[in-house]
Write a protein that holds these residues in place. Structure first.
Motif, mmCIF file in Angstrom:
data_model
loop_
_atom_site.group_PDB
_atom_site.id
_atom_site.type_symbol
_atom_site.label_atom_id
_atom_site.label_comp_id
_atom_site.label_asym_id
_atom_site.label_seq_id
_atom_site.Cartn_x
_atom_site.Cartn_y
_atom_site.Cartn_z
ATOM 1 N N SER A 62 -1.387 -1.126 -3.691
ATOM 2 C CA SER A 62 -2.517 -1.534 -3.774
ATOM 3 C C SER A 62 -3.470 -0.379 -4.009
ATOM 4 C CB SER A 62 -2.917 -1.931 -2.382
ATOM 5 O OG SER A 62 -2.039 -3.152 -2.062
ATOM 6 N N TRP B 204 4.268 -11.444 5.454
ATOM 7 C CA TRP B 204 3.529 -12.217 4.416
ATOM 8 C C TRP B 204 4.066 -13.622 4.567
ATOM 9 C CZ3 TRP B 204 -1.207 -10.636 2.640
ATOM 10 C CH2 TRP B 204 -1.197 -9.284 2.552
ATOM 11 N N ILE C 48 12.677 -1.951 2.049
ATOM 12 C CA ILE C 48 12.307 -2.989 1.495
ATOM 13 C C ILE C 48 12.253 -2.894 0.148
ATOM 14 C CG2 ILE C 48 9.723 -2.735 1.309
ATOM 15 C CD1 ILE C 48 10.157 -5.899 2.820
ATOM 16 N N THR D 157 0.722 -1.087 -0.063
ATOM 17 C CA THR D 157 -0.025 -0.211 0.111
ATOM 18 C C THR D 157 0.829 1.292 -0.178
ATOM 19 O OG1 THR D 157 -1.581 -1.301 1.259
ATOM 20 C CG2 THR D 157 -1.750 1.311 1.156
HETATM 21 N N1 C2G Z 1 7.336 -2.989 5.419
HETATM 22 C C1 C2G Z 1 8.462 -3.137 6.177
HETATM 23 N N2 C2G Z 1 9.034 -2.650 7.205
HETATM 24 C C2 C2G Z 1 8.085 -1.679 7.902
HETATM 25 C C3 C2G Z 1 6.514 -1.827 7.474
HETATM 26 C C4 C2G Z 1 6.412 -2.224 6.058
HETATM 27 O O1 C2G Z 1 9.495 -3.865 5.295
HETATM 28 N N3 C2G Z 1 7.953 -1.154 9.163
HETATM 29 C C5 C2G Z 1 7.055 -3.631 4.105
HETATM 30 C C6 C2G Z 1 5.881 -4.525 4.259
HETATM 31 O O2 C2G Z 1 6.302 -5.937 4.719
HETATM 32 C C7 C2G Z 1 5.675 -4.810 2.893
HETATM 33 C C8 C2G Z 1 5.973 -3.337 2.214
HETATM 34 O O3 C2G Z 1 6.746 -2.963 3.210
HETATM 35 O O4 C2G Z 1 6.385 -5.735 2.022
HETATM 36 C C9 C2G Z 1 4.580 -2.460 2.026
HETATM 37 O O5 C2G Z 1 3.873 -2.544 3.436
HETATM 38 P P1 C2G Z 1 2.459 -2.075 3.526
HETATM 39 O O6 C2G Z 1 2.093 -0.838 2.759
HETATM 40 O O7 C2G Z 1 1.854 -2.099 4.875
HETATM 41 O O8 C2G Z 1 1.739 -3.035 2.488
HETATM 42 P P2 C2G Z 1 0.495 -4.187 2.780
HETATM 43 O O9 C2G Z 1 -0.609 -3.431 2.974
HETATM 44 O O10 C2G Z 1 1.108 -5.050 3.552
HETATM 45 O O11 C2G Z 1 0.332 -4.913 1.130
HETATM 46 O O12 C2G Z 1 -0.414 -7.534 -1.956
HETATM 47 C C10 C2G Z 1 -0.205 -7.248 -0.790
HETATM 48 C C11 C2G Z 1 -1.055 -5.881 -0.450
HETATM 49 O O13 C2G Z 1 -0.748 -5.037 -1.181
HETATM 50 C C12 C2G Z 1 -0.864 -5.287 1.072
#
Ligand code: C2G
Length: 132
Positions: free
Chosen positions: A37, A97, A21, A10
């Motif tokens: 997303s 995930w 990441i 997202t």
């Molecule tokens: N992430 C991370 N460290 C954090 C926060 C997030 O490494 N402190 C990583 C998450 O593991 C993910 C990416 O950043 O790989 C994006 O995180 P989000 O925006 O929270 O995405 P999410 O809502 O988990 O994605 O198909 C999957 C969906 O799109 C949902």
């Protein structure tokens, strides 16, 4: 030969955990594709829209040096289709995930990375709410 990496997220209230990441994902290949997303997908999962609308989240992610291409991820069910459409050699996701995408190992390599500790969009929203 070009090695294509795909990841999804997202990326709301873009922060250093997101940046790290994506930078790590980019090291797995030579071309990084990010499925951002959609607002509707987030609404269906969480019952609220992200703070930043999808076009702005895509604009931010697209501007990063480590990112080559972005597209709108409209459904969680379409991961296999996106992997094929974008001819990805590697799918990578954060540890939150872990195991969830192992089924795609028949289509491409699947790699999980550790999350950055101590920061999240949810925590940022909660913290901002404590300010006057
Ligand atoms: N992430 C991370 N460290 C954090 C926060 C997030 O490494 N402190 C990583 C998450 O593991 C993910 C990416 O950043 O790989 C994006 O995180 P989000 O925006 O929270 O995405 P999410 O809502 O988990 O994605 O198909 C999957 C969906 O799109 C949902």
């Amino acid at each position: 030969m070009e090695k294509r990496v795909i990841t999804f997220g997202t990326f709301d209230l873009f922060h250093v955990g997101h940046l790290r990441i994506l930078e790590r994902a980019a090291t797995l290949g030579s071309h990084l594709i990010v499925g951002v997303s959609s607002d509707a997908l987030n609404f269906s999962k969480k019952g609220r829209n992200p703070i930043y609308p999808e076009n702005e989240r895509m604009e931010i992610v697209k501007s990063l040096r480590c990112v080559n291409e972005v597209f709108l991820e409209e459904s969680l069910e379409l991961k296999g289709e996106y992997i094929k459409t974008y001819r990805a050699d590697v799918l990578t996701m954060g540890h939150d995930w872990e195991g969830r995408f192992d089924g795609f190992r028949s289509l491409c390599e699947v790699v999980y990375f550790p999350r950055t500790q101590g920061i999240s969009t949810t925590d940022i929203i909660a913290q901002v709410k404590t300010y006057e």
